[in-house]
Write an enzyme that holds these catalytic residues in place. Structure first.
Site, short mmCIF file in Angstrom:
data_model
loop_
_atom_site.label_atom_id
_atom_site.label_comp_id
_atom_site.label_asym_id
_atom_site.label_seq_id
_atom_site.Cartn_x
_atom_site.Cartn_y
_atom_site.Cartn_z
N ARG A 410 68.35 32.21 32.72
CA ARG A 410 67.45 32.19 33.87
C ARG A 410 68.13 31.48 35.03
O ARG A 410 68.85 30.51 34.85
CB ARG A 410 66.15 31.47 33.52
CG ARG A 410 65.15 32.35 32.81
CD ARG A 410 64.02 31.54 32.25
NE ARG A 410 64.46 30.73 31.13
CZ ARG A 410 63.69 30.39 30.11
NH1 ARG A 410 62.45 30.78 30.09
NH2 ARG A 410 64.14 29.65 29.13
N ARG A 552 32.78 47.47 27.91
CA ARG A 552 32.77 47.34 29.36
C ARG A 552 33.90 48.11 30.03
O ARG A 552 33.72 48.74 31.07
CB ARG A 552 32.86 45.85 29.71
CG ARG A 552 33.01 45.56 31.17
CD ARG A 552 32.98 44.08 31.44
NE ARG A 552 32.67 43.83 32.85
CZ ARG A 552 31.89 42.88 33.30
NH1 ARG A 552 31.32 42.06 32.45
NH2 ARG A 552 31.67 42.73 34.58
N ASP A 568 29.69 42.93 37.68
CA ASP A 568 28.39 42.90 37.01
C ASP A 568 27.39 43.64 37.88
O ASP A 568 27.53 43.70 39.11
CB ASP A 568 27.94 41.46 36.81
CG ASP A 568 28.73 40.76 35.71
OD1 ASP A 568 29.28 41.46 34.84
OD2 ASP A 568 28.80 39.52 35.72
N ASP A 570 24.61 42.85 38.91
CA ASP A 570 23.86 42.03 39.86
C ASP A 570 24.79 41.17 40.72
O ASP A 570 24.35 40.16 41.28
CB ASP A 570 22.87 41.13 39.12
CG ASP A 570 23.56 40.28 38.05
OD1 ASP A 570 24.79 40.43 37.87
OD2 ASP A 570 22.87 39.47 37.39
N GLU A 655 35.14 38.51 26.25
CA GLU A 655 36.13 39.48 26.69
C GLU A 655 36.74 39.11 28.04
O GLU A 655 37.91 39.40 28.30
CB GLU A 655 35.51 40.87 26.78
CG GLU A 655 36.55 41.96 26.94
CD GLU A 655 35.94 43.33 26.73
OE1 GLU A 655 34.81 43.54 27.20
OE2 GLU A 655 36.59 44.19 26.13
N ASP A 656 35.97 38.44 28.89
CA ASP A 656 36.53 38.03 30.18
C ASP A 656 37.61 36.97 30.00
O ASP A 656 38.62 36.95 30.71
CB ASP A 656 35.41 37.51 31.10
CG ASP A 656 34.52 36.49 30.41
OD1 ASP A 656 34.73 36.22 29.21
OD2 ASP A 656 33.59 35.97 31.06
N ARG A 700 32.41 30.16 23.66
CA ARG A 700 33.55 30.41 24.53
C ARG A 700 34.70 29.43 24.26
O ARG A 700 35.87 29.80 24.34
CB ARG A 700 33.10 30.35 25.99
CG ARG A 700 32.15 31.48 26.36
CD ARG A 700 31.61 31.36 27.75
NE ARG A 700 32.54 31.78 28.79
CZ ARG A 700 32.76 33.04 29.13
NH1 ARG A 700 32.16 34.04 28.48
NH2 ARG A 700 33.59 33.34 30.11
#
Length: 747
Positions: A410, A552, A568, A570, A655-656, A700
């Protein structure tokens, strides 16, 4: 006779002159006589930053064993993906070494098969070689020799923090013969360091966090504003023994204002018996100052050697954004093989202590700013936790293996700039075109699933690649809405999407036991009757049964654009907010760009990663409830490891987090948060929102730790960047603003 004496005297004078001339010339040419100030590194130029960081001119009388990677390391054991084997635990180990072993065992480098290992790490605690220490492990030499794969230490990595003991603290006194093992050691000096073989470590406290670590204290300081104190130091001094010379003289520089250099004699069992005439006065002056306040309010922090060359003050200064002034001759700085310390520290000389104030006063303001900012980069990337210190050690070793195989490394600029070497794999560069996300093209062509028997009509099945090489981000996006119930907020969002300048198509994923809405009921999204916006409604419960939240992003076959605006049903976004987000994403198509942000942290008490929704300056996740994502990134979710998908399926709300982890893992980039016009609040419909469930955050956090375990490290990257529209909240006429409606709408 007198003439002979005169000639003899003249000849002797001439001979002395010749000797003096050539003798002084020889002395000046001796490398060991050069004044050290001439050898001090200068400020790096832009051209030098593209080269490997240069080291100090080193010509010590080394007493180290002549070991090099080519002579004391077996490269044939290292395959394409080098692994590390940690021996089973044998006997008690200190808390610090337990953290080191835990980090390696749970990392992506670990293997349980010693025969596929490139490196071996003994589980014998070698950190403290001082027999007077309560954490010293006796008989290390014989225990090492009994290891089944020891082979005189070849391909073994040994960690050492404290070498030597009272009274001289000799660095070579490890208490055992390391043989051909690589030593990762703190407080290493030029005389014992094996160049290109050993690795220099920082000296860290027992309380240093295992993972996570404190964020840098001054990452966003845009101006070299002068601090209250010019230079500061607060620590022990030694009235006798090694290390006492420098610290016992600091009181000469202390003025109680710009120069705060205070010491105390209060340490050790017999300090009262050994104290000198200055101890009482030094102790009183020492008690006047709070150490944390000194760090925060000083431009420079003195890092003076103690009993050993290294000092805890080094990492403490880096964390506080206080520029270290090194007063430890011959000390090999941590990871100086790859880190260019010219950009972060100031070197001084122990023999020229009284010149230190003049030295720091001569540093111009622009360099003070550059040095301070670099301390924050290095602290966050390499030193804020034991995990990062260990991973940096391993990455340097693996780079040597890679360089031996292919002569590739690198670039030095990657090591010394954000995101750092731990955030950029050695097998690809830092360019966007070299990122793995750009290489997902043509992996698969996914068609729509066959229509179920209960469906009234089959879904269209266009042959559209799920992902493709993203040479350009495109000029339009597809709005993919995840909807569980119809509401006025949904119709308002659809109307705003129809007003967007860049939306090409709407894909509405319906996930509810109720009947999916018809296109007629969504007539507001039609927009201009002459050019209606295409809308596709997909019933996830019918076509993707059992997938739950994971449905989703299943219908990627219906997405014609590279950009996917995941929403979403909303989400309270205006058309201007949609357009602004897309304009930002076009510049960063490999990242998640959106509005609601979350963060992760290491909970030292629980020994696990935590999840937080508290608003603050730093974040590491942007939720896809209102975010733009590349279609290739969404495709990664479907191809994630089975253990990751199983965790999502069980929790039905992670999933998010998985998406953020996947993108960060493949790109080594943080998401980008945008200006948020109003706070996101849970909607009140018949179906209970998961955000009101007390088990929501527990699930979560469990998912977060599952993902980190699966990857062997925490892939999420923290950021403090937030992008706002120009003149969004500035006190100027609304007519002069590009996004006029964003400020007019009240929260």
């Amino acid at each position: 006779m007198q003439a002979r004496k005169r000639y003899l005297l003249l000849f002797m004078s001439f001979a002395l002159l010749l000797y003096g001339y050539f003798g002084s010339y020889q002395l000046k040419s001796e490398p060991g006589i050069n004044i050290r100030r001439d050898n001090l590194p200068t400020f790096a130029t832009l051209d030098e930053l593209t080269e490997a960081p240069s080291t100090l001119k080193r010509q010590p009388a080394t007493i180290a064993l002549p070991c090099r990677m080519e002579t004391c390391f077996d490269f044939s054991r290292c395959g394409v993906d080098p692994k590390i084997y940690v021996y089973p635990s044998e006997g008690p180990v200190s808390a610090s070494y337990r953290k080191v072993l835990s980090v390696i065992r749970e990392s992506r480098y670990a293997t349980r098969d010693p025969y596929e290992a490139c490196l071996f790490v003994p589980a014998i605690d070698t950190l403290d070689a001082d027999p007077l220490s309560p954490e010293h492990v006796p008989d290390v030499a014989s225990r090492l020799s009994r290891l089944p794969h020891w082979n005189n230490g070849r391909n073994h990595l040994i960690f050492s923090l404290y070498a030597g003991t009272w009274p001289d603290y000799a660095e070579e006194a490890l208490g055992f013969d390391p043989g051909e093992a690589i030593l990762a050691r703190a407080s290493a000096s030029e005389t014992v360091f094996r160049e290109g073989f050993d690795i220099s470590l920082p000296l860290f406290h027992k309380e240093h966090p295992e993972r996570g670590g404190a964020p840098p204290a001054a990452p966003g300081n845009p101006f070299p504003a002068p601090k209250k104190h010019l230079i500061a130091f607060k620590g022990k001094r030694y009235v006798h023994g090694i290390g006492s010379e420098t610290r016992n003289s600091l009181w000469h520089l202390h003025d109680g204002n710009n120069l705060i250099l205070v010491t105390t004699c209060r340490h050790g069992k017999s300090w009262k018996d050994l104290r000198d005439e200055r101890c009482d006065e030094d102790n009183r002056e020492y008690d006047k100052y709070d150490y944390e306040q000194l760090l925060a309010n000083s431009t420079f922090c003195l890092v003076a050697r103690g009993r050993r060359l290294g000092s805890y003050r080094f990492l403490e200064a880096l964390a506080a954004g206080c520029i270290p002034v090194l007063l430890s001759n011959g000390w090999r700085l941590p990871f100086d093989e790859r880190i260019d310390w010219r950009r972060a520290v100031i070197w001084a000389d122990e023999r020229l202590l009284l010149q230190v104030p003049e030295l720091v006063r001569s540093v111009p303001p622009e360099r003070i700013l550059a040095l301070r900012q670099q301390t924050q980069v290095l602290w966050e990337q390499y030193f804020s936790s034991i995990e990062k210190i260990v991973f940096t050690t391993i990455e340097i070793l693996l780079e040597r293996v890679l360089a031996h195989r292919s002569s590739r490394q690198r670039d030095a600029l990657i090591w010394n700039a954000s995101p750092g070497a731990l955030g950029t794999l050695a097998t690809y560069g830092d360019s966007r075109t070299h990122l793995p996300l750009a290489g997902l093209g043509a992996l698969a062509t996914v068609r729509a699933p066959p229509a179920p028997r209960a469906a009234p009509a089959p879904l269209p099945a266009p042959s559209v690649p799920v992902v493709g090489p993203p040479p350009t981000p495109g000029n339009t996006f597809t709005a993919m809405l995840y909807v569980q119930a119809t509401s006025p907020a949904l119709h308002k969002l659809l109307a705003n999407i129809a007003s967007s300048e860049f939306c090409e198509k709407v894909v509405l994923v319906w996930d509810s036991e109720r009947a999916a809405p018809t296109l007629k009921s969504l007539s507001r999204v039609a927009g201009d009757p002459r050019d209606p916006l295409p809308v596709l409604v997909i019933d996830a419960t019918t076509h993707y049964p059992g997938d739950g939240v994971s449905a989703r992003w299943q219908p990627l076959w219906a997405v014609p654009t590279a950009a996917v605006f995941s929403l979403d049903g909303d989400a309270p976004l205006l058309a201007e907010e949609l357009d602004f987000a897309f304009r930002v994403w076009q510049h960063f198509p490999e990242r998640i760009v959106g509005y609601p942000a979350r963060s992760h942290f290491w909970d030292e008490a629980k020994g696990a990663w935590g999840y937080s929704s508290k608003r603050g300056g730093a974040y590491s996740m942007v939720l896809p409830g209102a975010a733009l994502v590349h279609r290739a990134a969404l495709a990664l979710v479907a191809r994630a490891a089975p253990a990751l998908r199983l965790a999502v399926r069980r929790a039905r709300n992670c999933e998010d987090i998985l998406l953020n982890c996947l993108v960060a893992h493949h790109t080594r980039r943080a998401p980008i948060k945008l200006a948020q016009r109003r706070n996101y609040k849970p909607t009140h419909h018949k179906y209970r929102s998961p955000w009101t469930d007390p088990e929501h955050f527990v699930q979560r956090q469990s998912c977060l730790n599952t993902f980190a375990t699966a990857w062997g490290y925490m892939p999420l990257v923290r950021s403090v960047l937030r992008l706002d529209p120009v003149l969004f909240k500035d006190s100027v006429s609304t007519l002069r603003k590009k996004y006029r409606k964003m400020e007019l709408v009240t929260s």
